[in-house]
Design a protein around this motif. Structure first.
Motif, short mmCIF file in Angstrom:
data_model
loop_
_atom_site.label_atom_id
_atom_site.label_comp_id
_atom_site.label_asym_id
_atom_site.label_seq_id
_atom_site.Cartn_x
_atom_site.Cartn_y
_atom_site.Cartn_z
N ILE A 153 -3.94 15.63 4.99
CA ILE A 153 -4.83 15.17 3.92
C ILE A 153 -6.16 15.92 3.94
O ILE A 153 -6.67 16.33 2.90
CB ILE A 153 -5.07 13.64 4.02
N ILE A 210 -5.63 18.04 -3.09
CA ILE A 210 -5.50 16.59 -3.09
C ILE A 210 -5.43 16.05 -4.53
O ILE A 210 -4.82 15.01 -4.77
CB ILE A 210 -6.67 15.93 -2.29
N ILE A 215 -7.38 6.71 -2.43
CA ILE A 215 -8.04 7.75 -3.23
C ILE A 215 -9.02 8.49 -2.33
O ILE A 215 -9.88 7.86 -1.72
CB ILE A 215 -8.82 7.13 -4.41
N GLU A 269 0.86 -1.18 0.00
CA GLU A 269 0.00 0.00 0.00
C GLU A 269 0.90 1.23 0.00
O GLU A 269 1.82 1.33 0.83
CB GLU A 269 -0.92 0.03 1.22
P1 C2E Z 1 -0.75 6.62 7.66
O1 C2E Z 1 0.28 6.29 6.68
O2 C2E Z 1 -0.46 7.61 8.68
O3 C2E Z 1 -2.02 7.05 6.85
C1 C2E Z 1 -3.14 7.44 7.46
C2 C2E Z 1 -4.25 7.59 6.51
O4 C2E Z 1 -3.99 8.67 5.63
C3 C2E Z 1 -4.46 6.41 5.60
O5 C2E Z 1 -5.25 5.46 6.25
C4 C2E Z 1 -5.16 7.01 4.46
O6 C2E Z 1 -6.53 7.12 4.71
C5 C2E Z 1 -4.56 8.38 4.41
N1 C2E Z 1 -3.56 8.38 3.36
C6 C2E Z 1 -2.27 7.98 3.42
N2 C2E Z 1 -1.68 8.15 2.23
C7 C2E Z 1 -2.61 8.65 1.40
C8 C2E Z 1 -2.62 9.02 0.03
O7 C2E Z 1 -1.63 8.88 -0.69
N3 C2E Z 1 -3.77 9.51 -0.47
C9 C2E Z 1 -4.88 9.64 0.27
N4 C2E Z 1 -5.98 10.15 -0.29
N5 C2E Z 1 -4.92 9.30 1.58
C10 C2E Z 1 -3.78 8.80 2.12
P2 C2E Z 1 -5.17 3.96 5.67
O8 C2E Z 1 -5.30 3.97 4.20
O9 C2E Z 1 -6.15 3.16 6.41
O10 C2E Z 1 -3.74 3.51 6.00
C11 C2E Z 1 -3.38 2.77 7.06
C12 C2E Z 1 -2.78 3.60 8.12
O11 C2E Z 1 -2.55 2.80 9.26
C13 C2E Z 1 -1.42 4.15 7.74
O12 C2E Z 1 -1.23 5.36 8.39
C14 C2E Z 1 -0.48 3.14 8.31
O13 C2E Z 1 0.81 3.65 8.59
C15 C2E Z 1 -1.18 2.81 9.57
N6 C2E Z 1 -0.87 1.47 10.04
C16 C2E Z 1 -0.68 0.36 9.32
N7 C2E Z 1 -0.46 -0.68 10.12
C17 C2E Z 1 -0.50 -0.22 11.38
C18 C2E Z 1 -0.36 -0.83 12.67
O14 C2E Z 1 -0.13 -2.01 12.81
N8 C2E Z 1 -0.51 -0.03 13.77
C19 C2E Z 1 -0.77 1.29 13.62
N9 C2E Z 1 -0.91 2.01 14.73
N10 C2E Z 1 -0.93 1.89 12.43
C20 C2E Z 1 -0.78 1.12 11.31
#
Ligand code: C2E
Ligand code: MG
Ligand code: MG
Length: 707
Positions: free
Chosen positions: A511, A520, A552, A492
């Motif tokens: 965001i 965005i 997205i 991802e």
């Molecule tokens: P994150 O990387 O901090 O991203 C948070 C949210 O920002 C993402 O939730 C997504 O909705 C949005 N986002 C990130 N990049 C983009 C982008 O390029 N475009 C758009 N429009 N939105 C974006 P999402 O998609 O559910 O991603 C999962 C989040 O959960 C990520 O945070 C990731 O780092 C985090 N995560 C993954 N695994 C774990 C885990 O085991 N524990 C914790 N605490 N967090 C985790």
């Protein structure tokens, strides 16, 4: 004798001059005659003593009166012939008495003095009689003239009075005359205004009888003030109660008059209810929000200035709460503006309910609200903020559907965070953004530390624009793992922002602002290109089964160029669409019809669709079966407590079952522990993602995991 007569004339003229505008002319005459008399007397005296010498000092004295009369004549030319009449009204019968006396005297002297010679006395008397008679005749004439003029004037007066009465009767304004505040006259318009036809009901009543009881004192005061002036200058407004019970607003002007010889007041009154209502509406429009009926920003500014003044006087604290609804834009965008309006109305109602007596709520525009709390310390302000958050935890029912809304609240305090309204609002706003960056549905207090946390929305927006130009964004990749065999299925793409001062900024912090400002779209396009390019590179070096998931945002999803953009990127990079997965949120389902079209077009392109953060959105699960989706991602919040909370476990199990049933892949997000991993596997969840496997990593680091 003639000199004596002249003396009379001189005295007469002197007195007459008092009443005449031609005072100066008459004074000239008076002096002329006086000098004449003096000269005559002096001459007679000198002559009798034998001292008169022709050409002496007496002679020029005779010429002086003539000169003066001539002067008077020149002077008179400059005057209009208007004269002020002095009217002596005496009864003519009595006029005769003095003359009668003189006549009797004349006859008796004539008879007593039997000598036939014309004595000096007789001649004198005769002349006096003649002169008196002449005077009498002229007086009579003058009198008759005056009387005639008086009659004409009286007639004119009566006519003009009639005219005024008529004017008063047809006047559209109510006209009232009162003596000692008791009504003695009222015209037809006045009766109409009060809604009655009977004058008897009015006459003798107090002028305040119809004034609304609550306005009695102020009206009395204003009337008295207005009546001090004599010229109808001051107007005063007050409500009155008509005979039919209706309340109307009137405006009066009042002046002192003389009414049948008595001191009275004349009041002219007008119905201004209509104007008053318009004023009310204008005020309402200026100070109240049309949609929700809440007081608006202008009202807030007006009142906060007073409130701050109060707080300053009382040395007390006060708080400003700035409230913004989380993800309201989404509702507006997906459900349409008219629905958004209904939603806001419901929200406003809820706010009023929650706040009750705590403070006043204002709508600032859009989904922004402000609350002012007087005498509020930190304890009280945070208590109210929490109350608002709690109050929003209940769902909204709109058009037979359930919706959730959460607020982000920023708080600033007077005088700590600002001592004027602008800085208080600005700081509460900044604190609100901090709450947003903490994921919404929470409150934050303003702290005056310069940091990313405290940057205002505008600073943030500017920073994002700069970041695009300066290429401050980068991507980290988080692996998606097959829970059964541990295989790496895909990655991802998660955006990262490396700010020169703020360091690495989480997408959660920017965001939402990028979405709001539309930034965005360019950012999203960049990520898609970058992530696809990276995937293509990995495919080219042998990892040809890997998929790439790209997030997205709803705003992008709805952009009319979105589908074309995706198509172009895929073509440019020559990437097989089936390796691209677009992660959309549940919220797009709010607008099923439109979303369905877009989803179908995307499907036709060949890309895969996944529903991110599943279970947190507003959607009803039953819609899922209509959507052409390939994957649902169970939100981290369910996974977090899966090993401790039976309810969460049940939910996760249900989602997985439903996924199987609908033949879509189910991915669990945020797996952090082995325990969570095992439970998910046990429930037949195929794919997982989380720190337990790997954090999101830069491309170079994530590559190490491929081997
Ligand atoms: P994150 O990387 O901090 O991203 C948070 C949210 O920002 C993402 O939730 C997504 O909705 C949005 N986002 C990130 N990049 C983009 C982008 O390029 N475009 C758009 N429009 N939105 C974006 P999402 O998609 O559910 O991603 C999962 C989040 O959960 C990520 O945070 C990731 O780092 C985090 N995560 C993954 N695994 C774990 C885990 O085991 N524990 C914790 N605490 N967090 C985790
Ligand atoms: Mg995601
Ligand atoms: Mg997610």
């Amino acid at each position: 004798i003639i000199d004596l007569a002249l003396l009379f004339v001189a005295i007469g003229l002197f007195y007459l001059s008092k009443y005449s505008v031609n005072k100066k002319i008459l004074t000239f005459f008076t002096f002329a005659f006086a000098i004449q008399i003096f000269a005559d007397t002096a001459h007679t005296y000198l002559l009798s003593k034998g001292k008169y010498v022709p050409g002496g000092i007496i002679d020029p004295l005779w010429i002086l009166p003539l000169l003066m009369i001539g002067l008077a004549a020149i002077y008179a030319r400059n005057y209009s012939d208007e004269t002020v009449e002095t009217v002596f009204i005496t009864k003519q019968e009595y006029d005769i008495f003095p003359y009668l006396g003189a006549f009797v005297l004349f006859i008796s002297i004539m008879l007593q003095n039997k000598t036939q010679t014309l004595g000096t006395l007789r001649i004198g008397l005769f002349l006096v009689m003649v002169m008196i008679t002449i005077r009498q005749i002229t007086m009579l004439k003058v009198n008759r003239n005056l009387l005639r003029r008086l009659l004409i004037k009286n007639e004119e007066l009566a006519k003009s009075e009639e005219r005024y009465r008529h004017l008063i009767e047809i006047s559209p304004n109510a006209i009232t005359v009162d003596i000692d505040e008791k009504i003695v006259f009222m015209n037809k318009a006045g009766l109409d205004l009060l809604g009655t036809e009977s004058l008897e009901k009015i006459i003798g009543e107090s002028v305040y009888d119809f004034v609304d009881i609550n306005h009695f004192q102020i009206t009395q005061f204003r009337r008295q003030k207005a009546s001090e002036n004599n010229e109808f200058i001051e107007r005063y407004e007050y409500p009155i109660k008509r005979f039919d019970g209706q309340m109307i607003y009137v405006e009066s002007r009042v002046a002192k008059i003389n009414y049948n010889g008595e001191k009275a007041y004349l009041a002219v009154t007008q119905d201004v209810t209509y104007r008053k209502k318009s004023e009310e509406i204008i005020k309402q429009m200026a100070y109240f929000d049309e949609l929700t009926g809440l007081p608006n920003r202008a009202m807030f500014h007006k009142q906060i200035i007073e409130q701050i003044e109060n707080a300053r006087d009382n040395n007390s604290q006060a708080a400003v709460l700035f409230i913004d609804l989380d993800r309201f834009k989404l509702i507006n965008d997906t459900m349409g503006h008219s629905f958004g309006d209904v939603f806001l109305k419901n929200v406003s109602k809820r706010m009023v309910q929650i706040l009750d007596q705590d403070g006043m709520i204002y709508r600032f525009g859009g989904d922004e609200f402000c609350v002012f709390l007087e005498k509020a310390d930190q304890k009280k302000a945070t208590m109210v903020a929490q109350k608002i958050i709690d109050g929003f935890s209940e769902k909204f029912y709109i058009e037979n559907r359930e919706f959730y809304s959460t607020p982000s609240i920023g708080i600033s305090f007077y005088p700590k965070d600002g001592d004027d309204e602008d800085s208080l609002i600005k700081h509460a706003d900044m604190a609100m953004y901090k709450a947003k960056r903490h994921g919404g549905n929470n409150y934050q207090l303003y702290t005056n530390v310069l940091s990313l946390e405290n940057s205002s929305k505008m600073e943030m927006e500017n920073a994002i624009r700069k970041a695009i130009v300066n290429q401050e964004f980068l991507i980290h990749y988080q692996p998606k793992v097959n829970l059964y065999n541990g295989d790496l299925i895909g990655l991802e793409a998660l955006i990262r922002w490396k700010h020169p001062n703020w360091g690495l900024v989480s997408p959660l912090q920017f965001i939402s602002i990028a979405e709001e400002t539309g930034l965005i779209n360019p950012i999203g396009q960049w990520i898609l290109q970058e992530a696809c390019m990276q995937l293509k590179k990995w495919h080219n070096v042998g990892f040809s089964t890997l998929c790439m998931a790209v997030n997205i945002s709803p705003r992008q999803f709805q952009d009319e160029h979105f589908i074309n953009m995706v198509k172009n990127v895929l073509q440019e990079i020559q990437l097989d669409p089936k390796y691209l997965q677009l992660e959309i949120t549940e919220s797009v389902m709010n607008n099923m019809k439109e979303s369905l079209n877009i989803l179908c077009e995307l499907k036709q392109l060949g890309v895969k669709i996944s529903i991110d953060d599943f279970g947190t959105g507003y959607s009803s699960l039953s819609y899922l079966k209509y959507l052409p989706i390939d994957e649902i991602k169970i939100d981290k919040s369910f996974v977090d407590d899966i090993h401790t909370n039976k309810k969460d476990e049940a939910i996760v199990e249900a989602i997985i079952d439903m996924g199987h049933h609908l033949q879509v892949n189910v991915t669990a997000e945020g797996i952090e522990t082995e325990q969570q991993y095992l439970i998910l596997k046990e429930h037949r969840c195929h794919v997982g993602q989380g720190y337990f496997f790997s954090k999101p990593l830069p491309s170079a680091e994530v590559e190490q995991l491929f081997y």
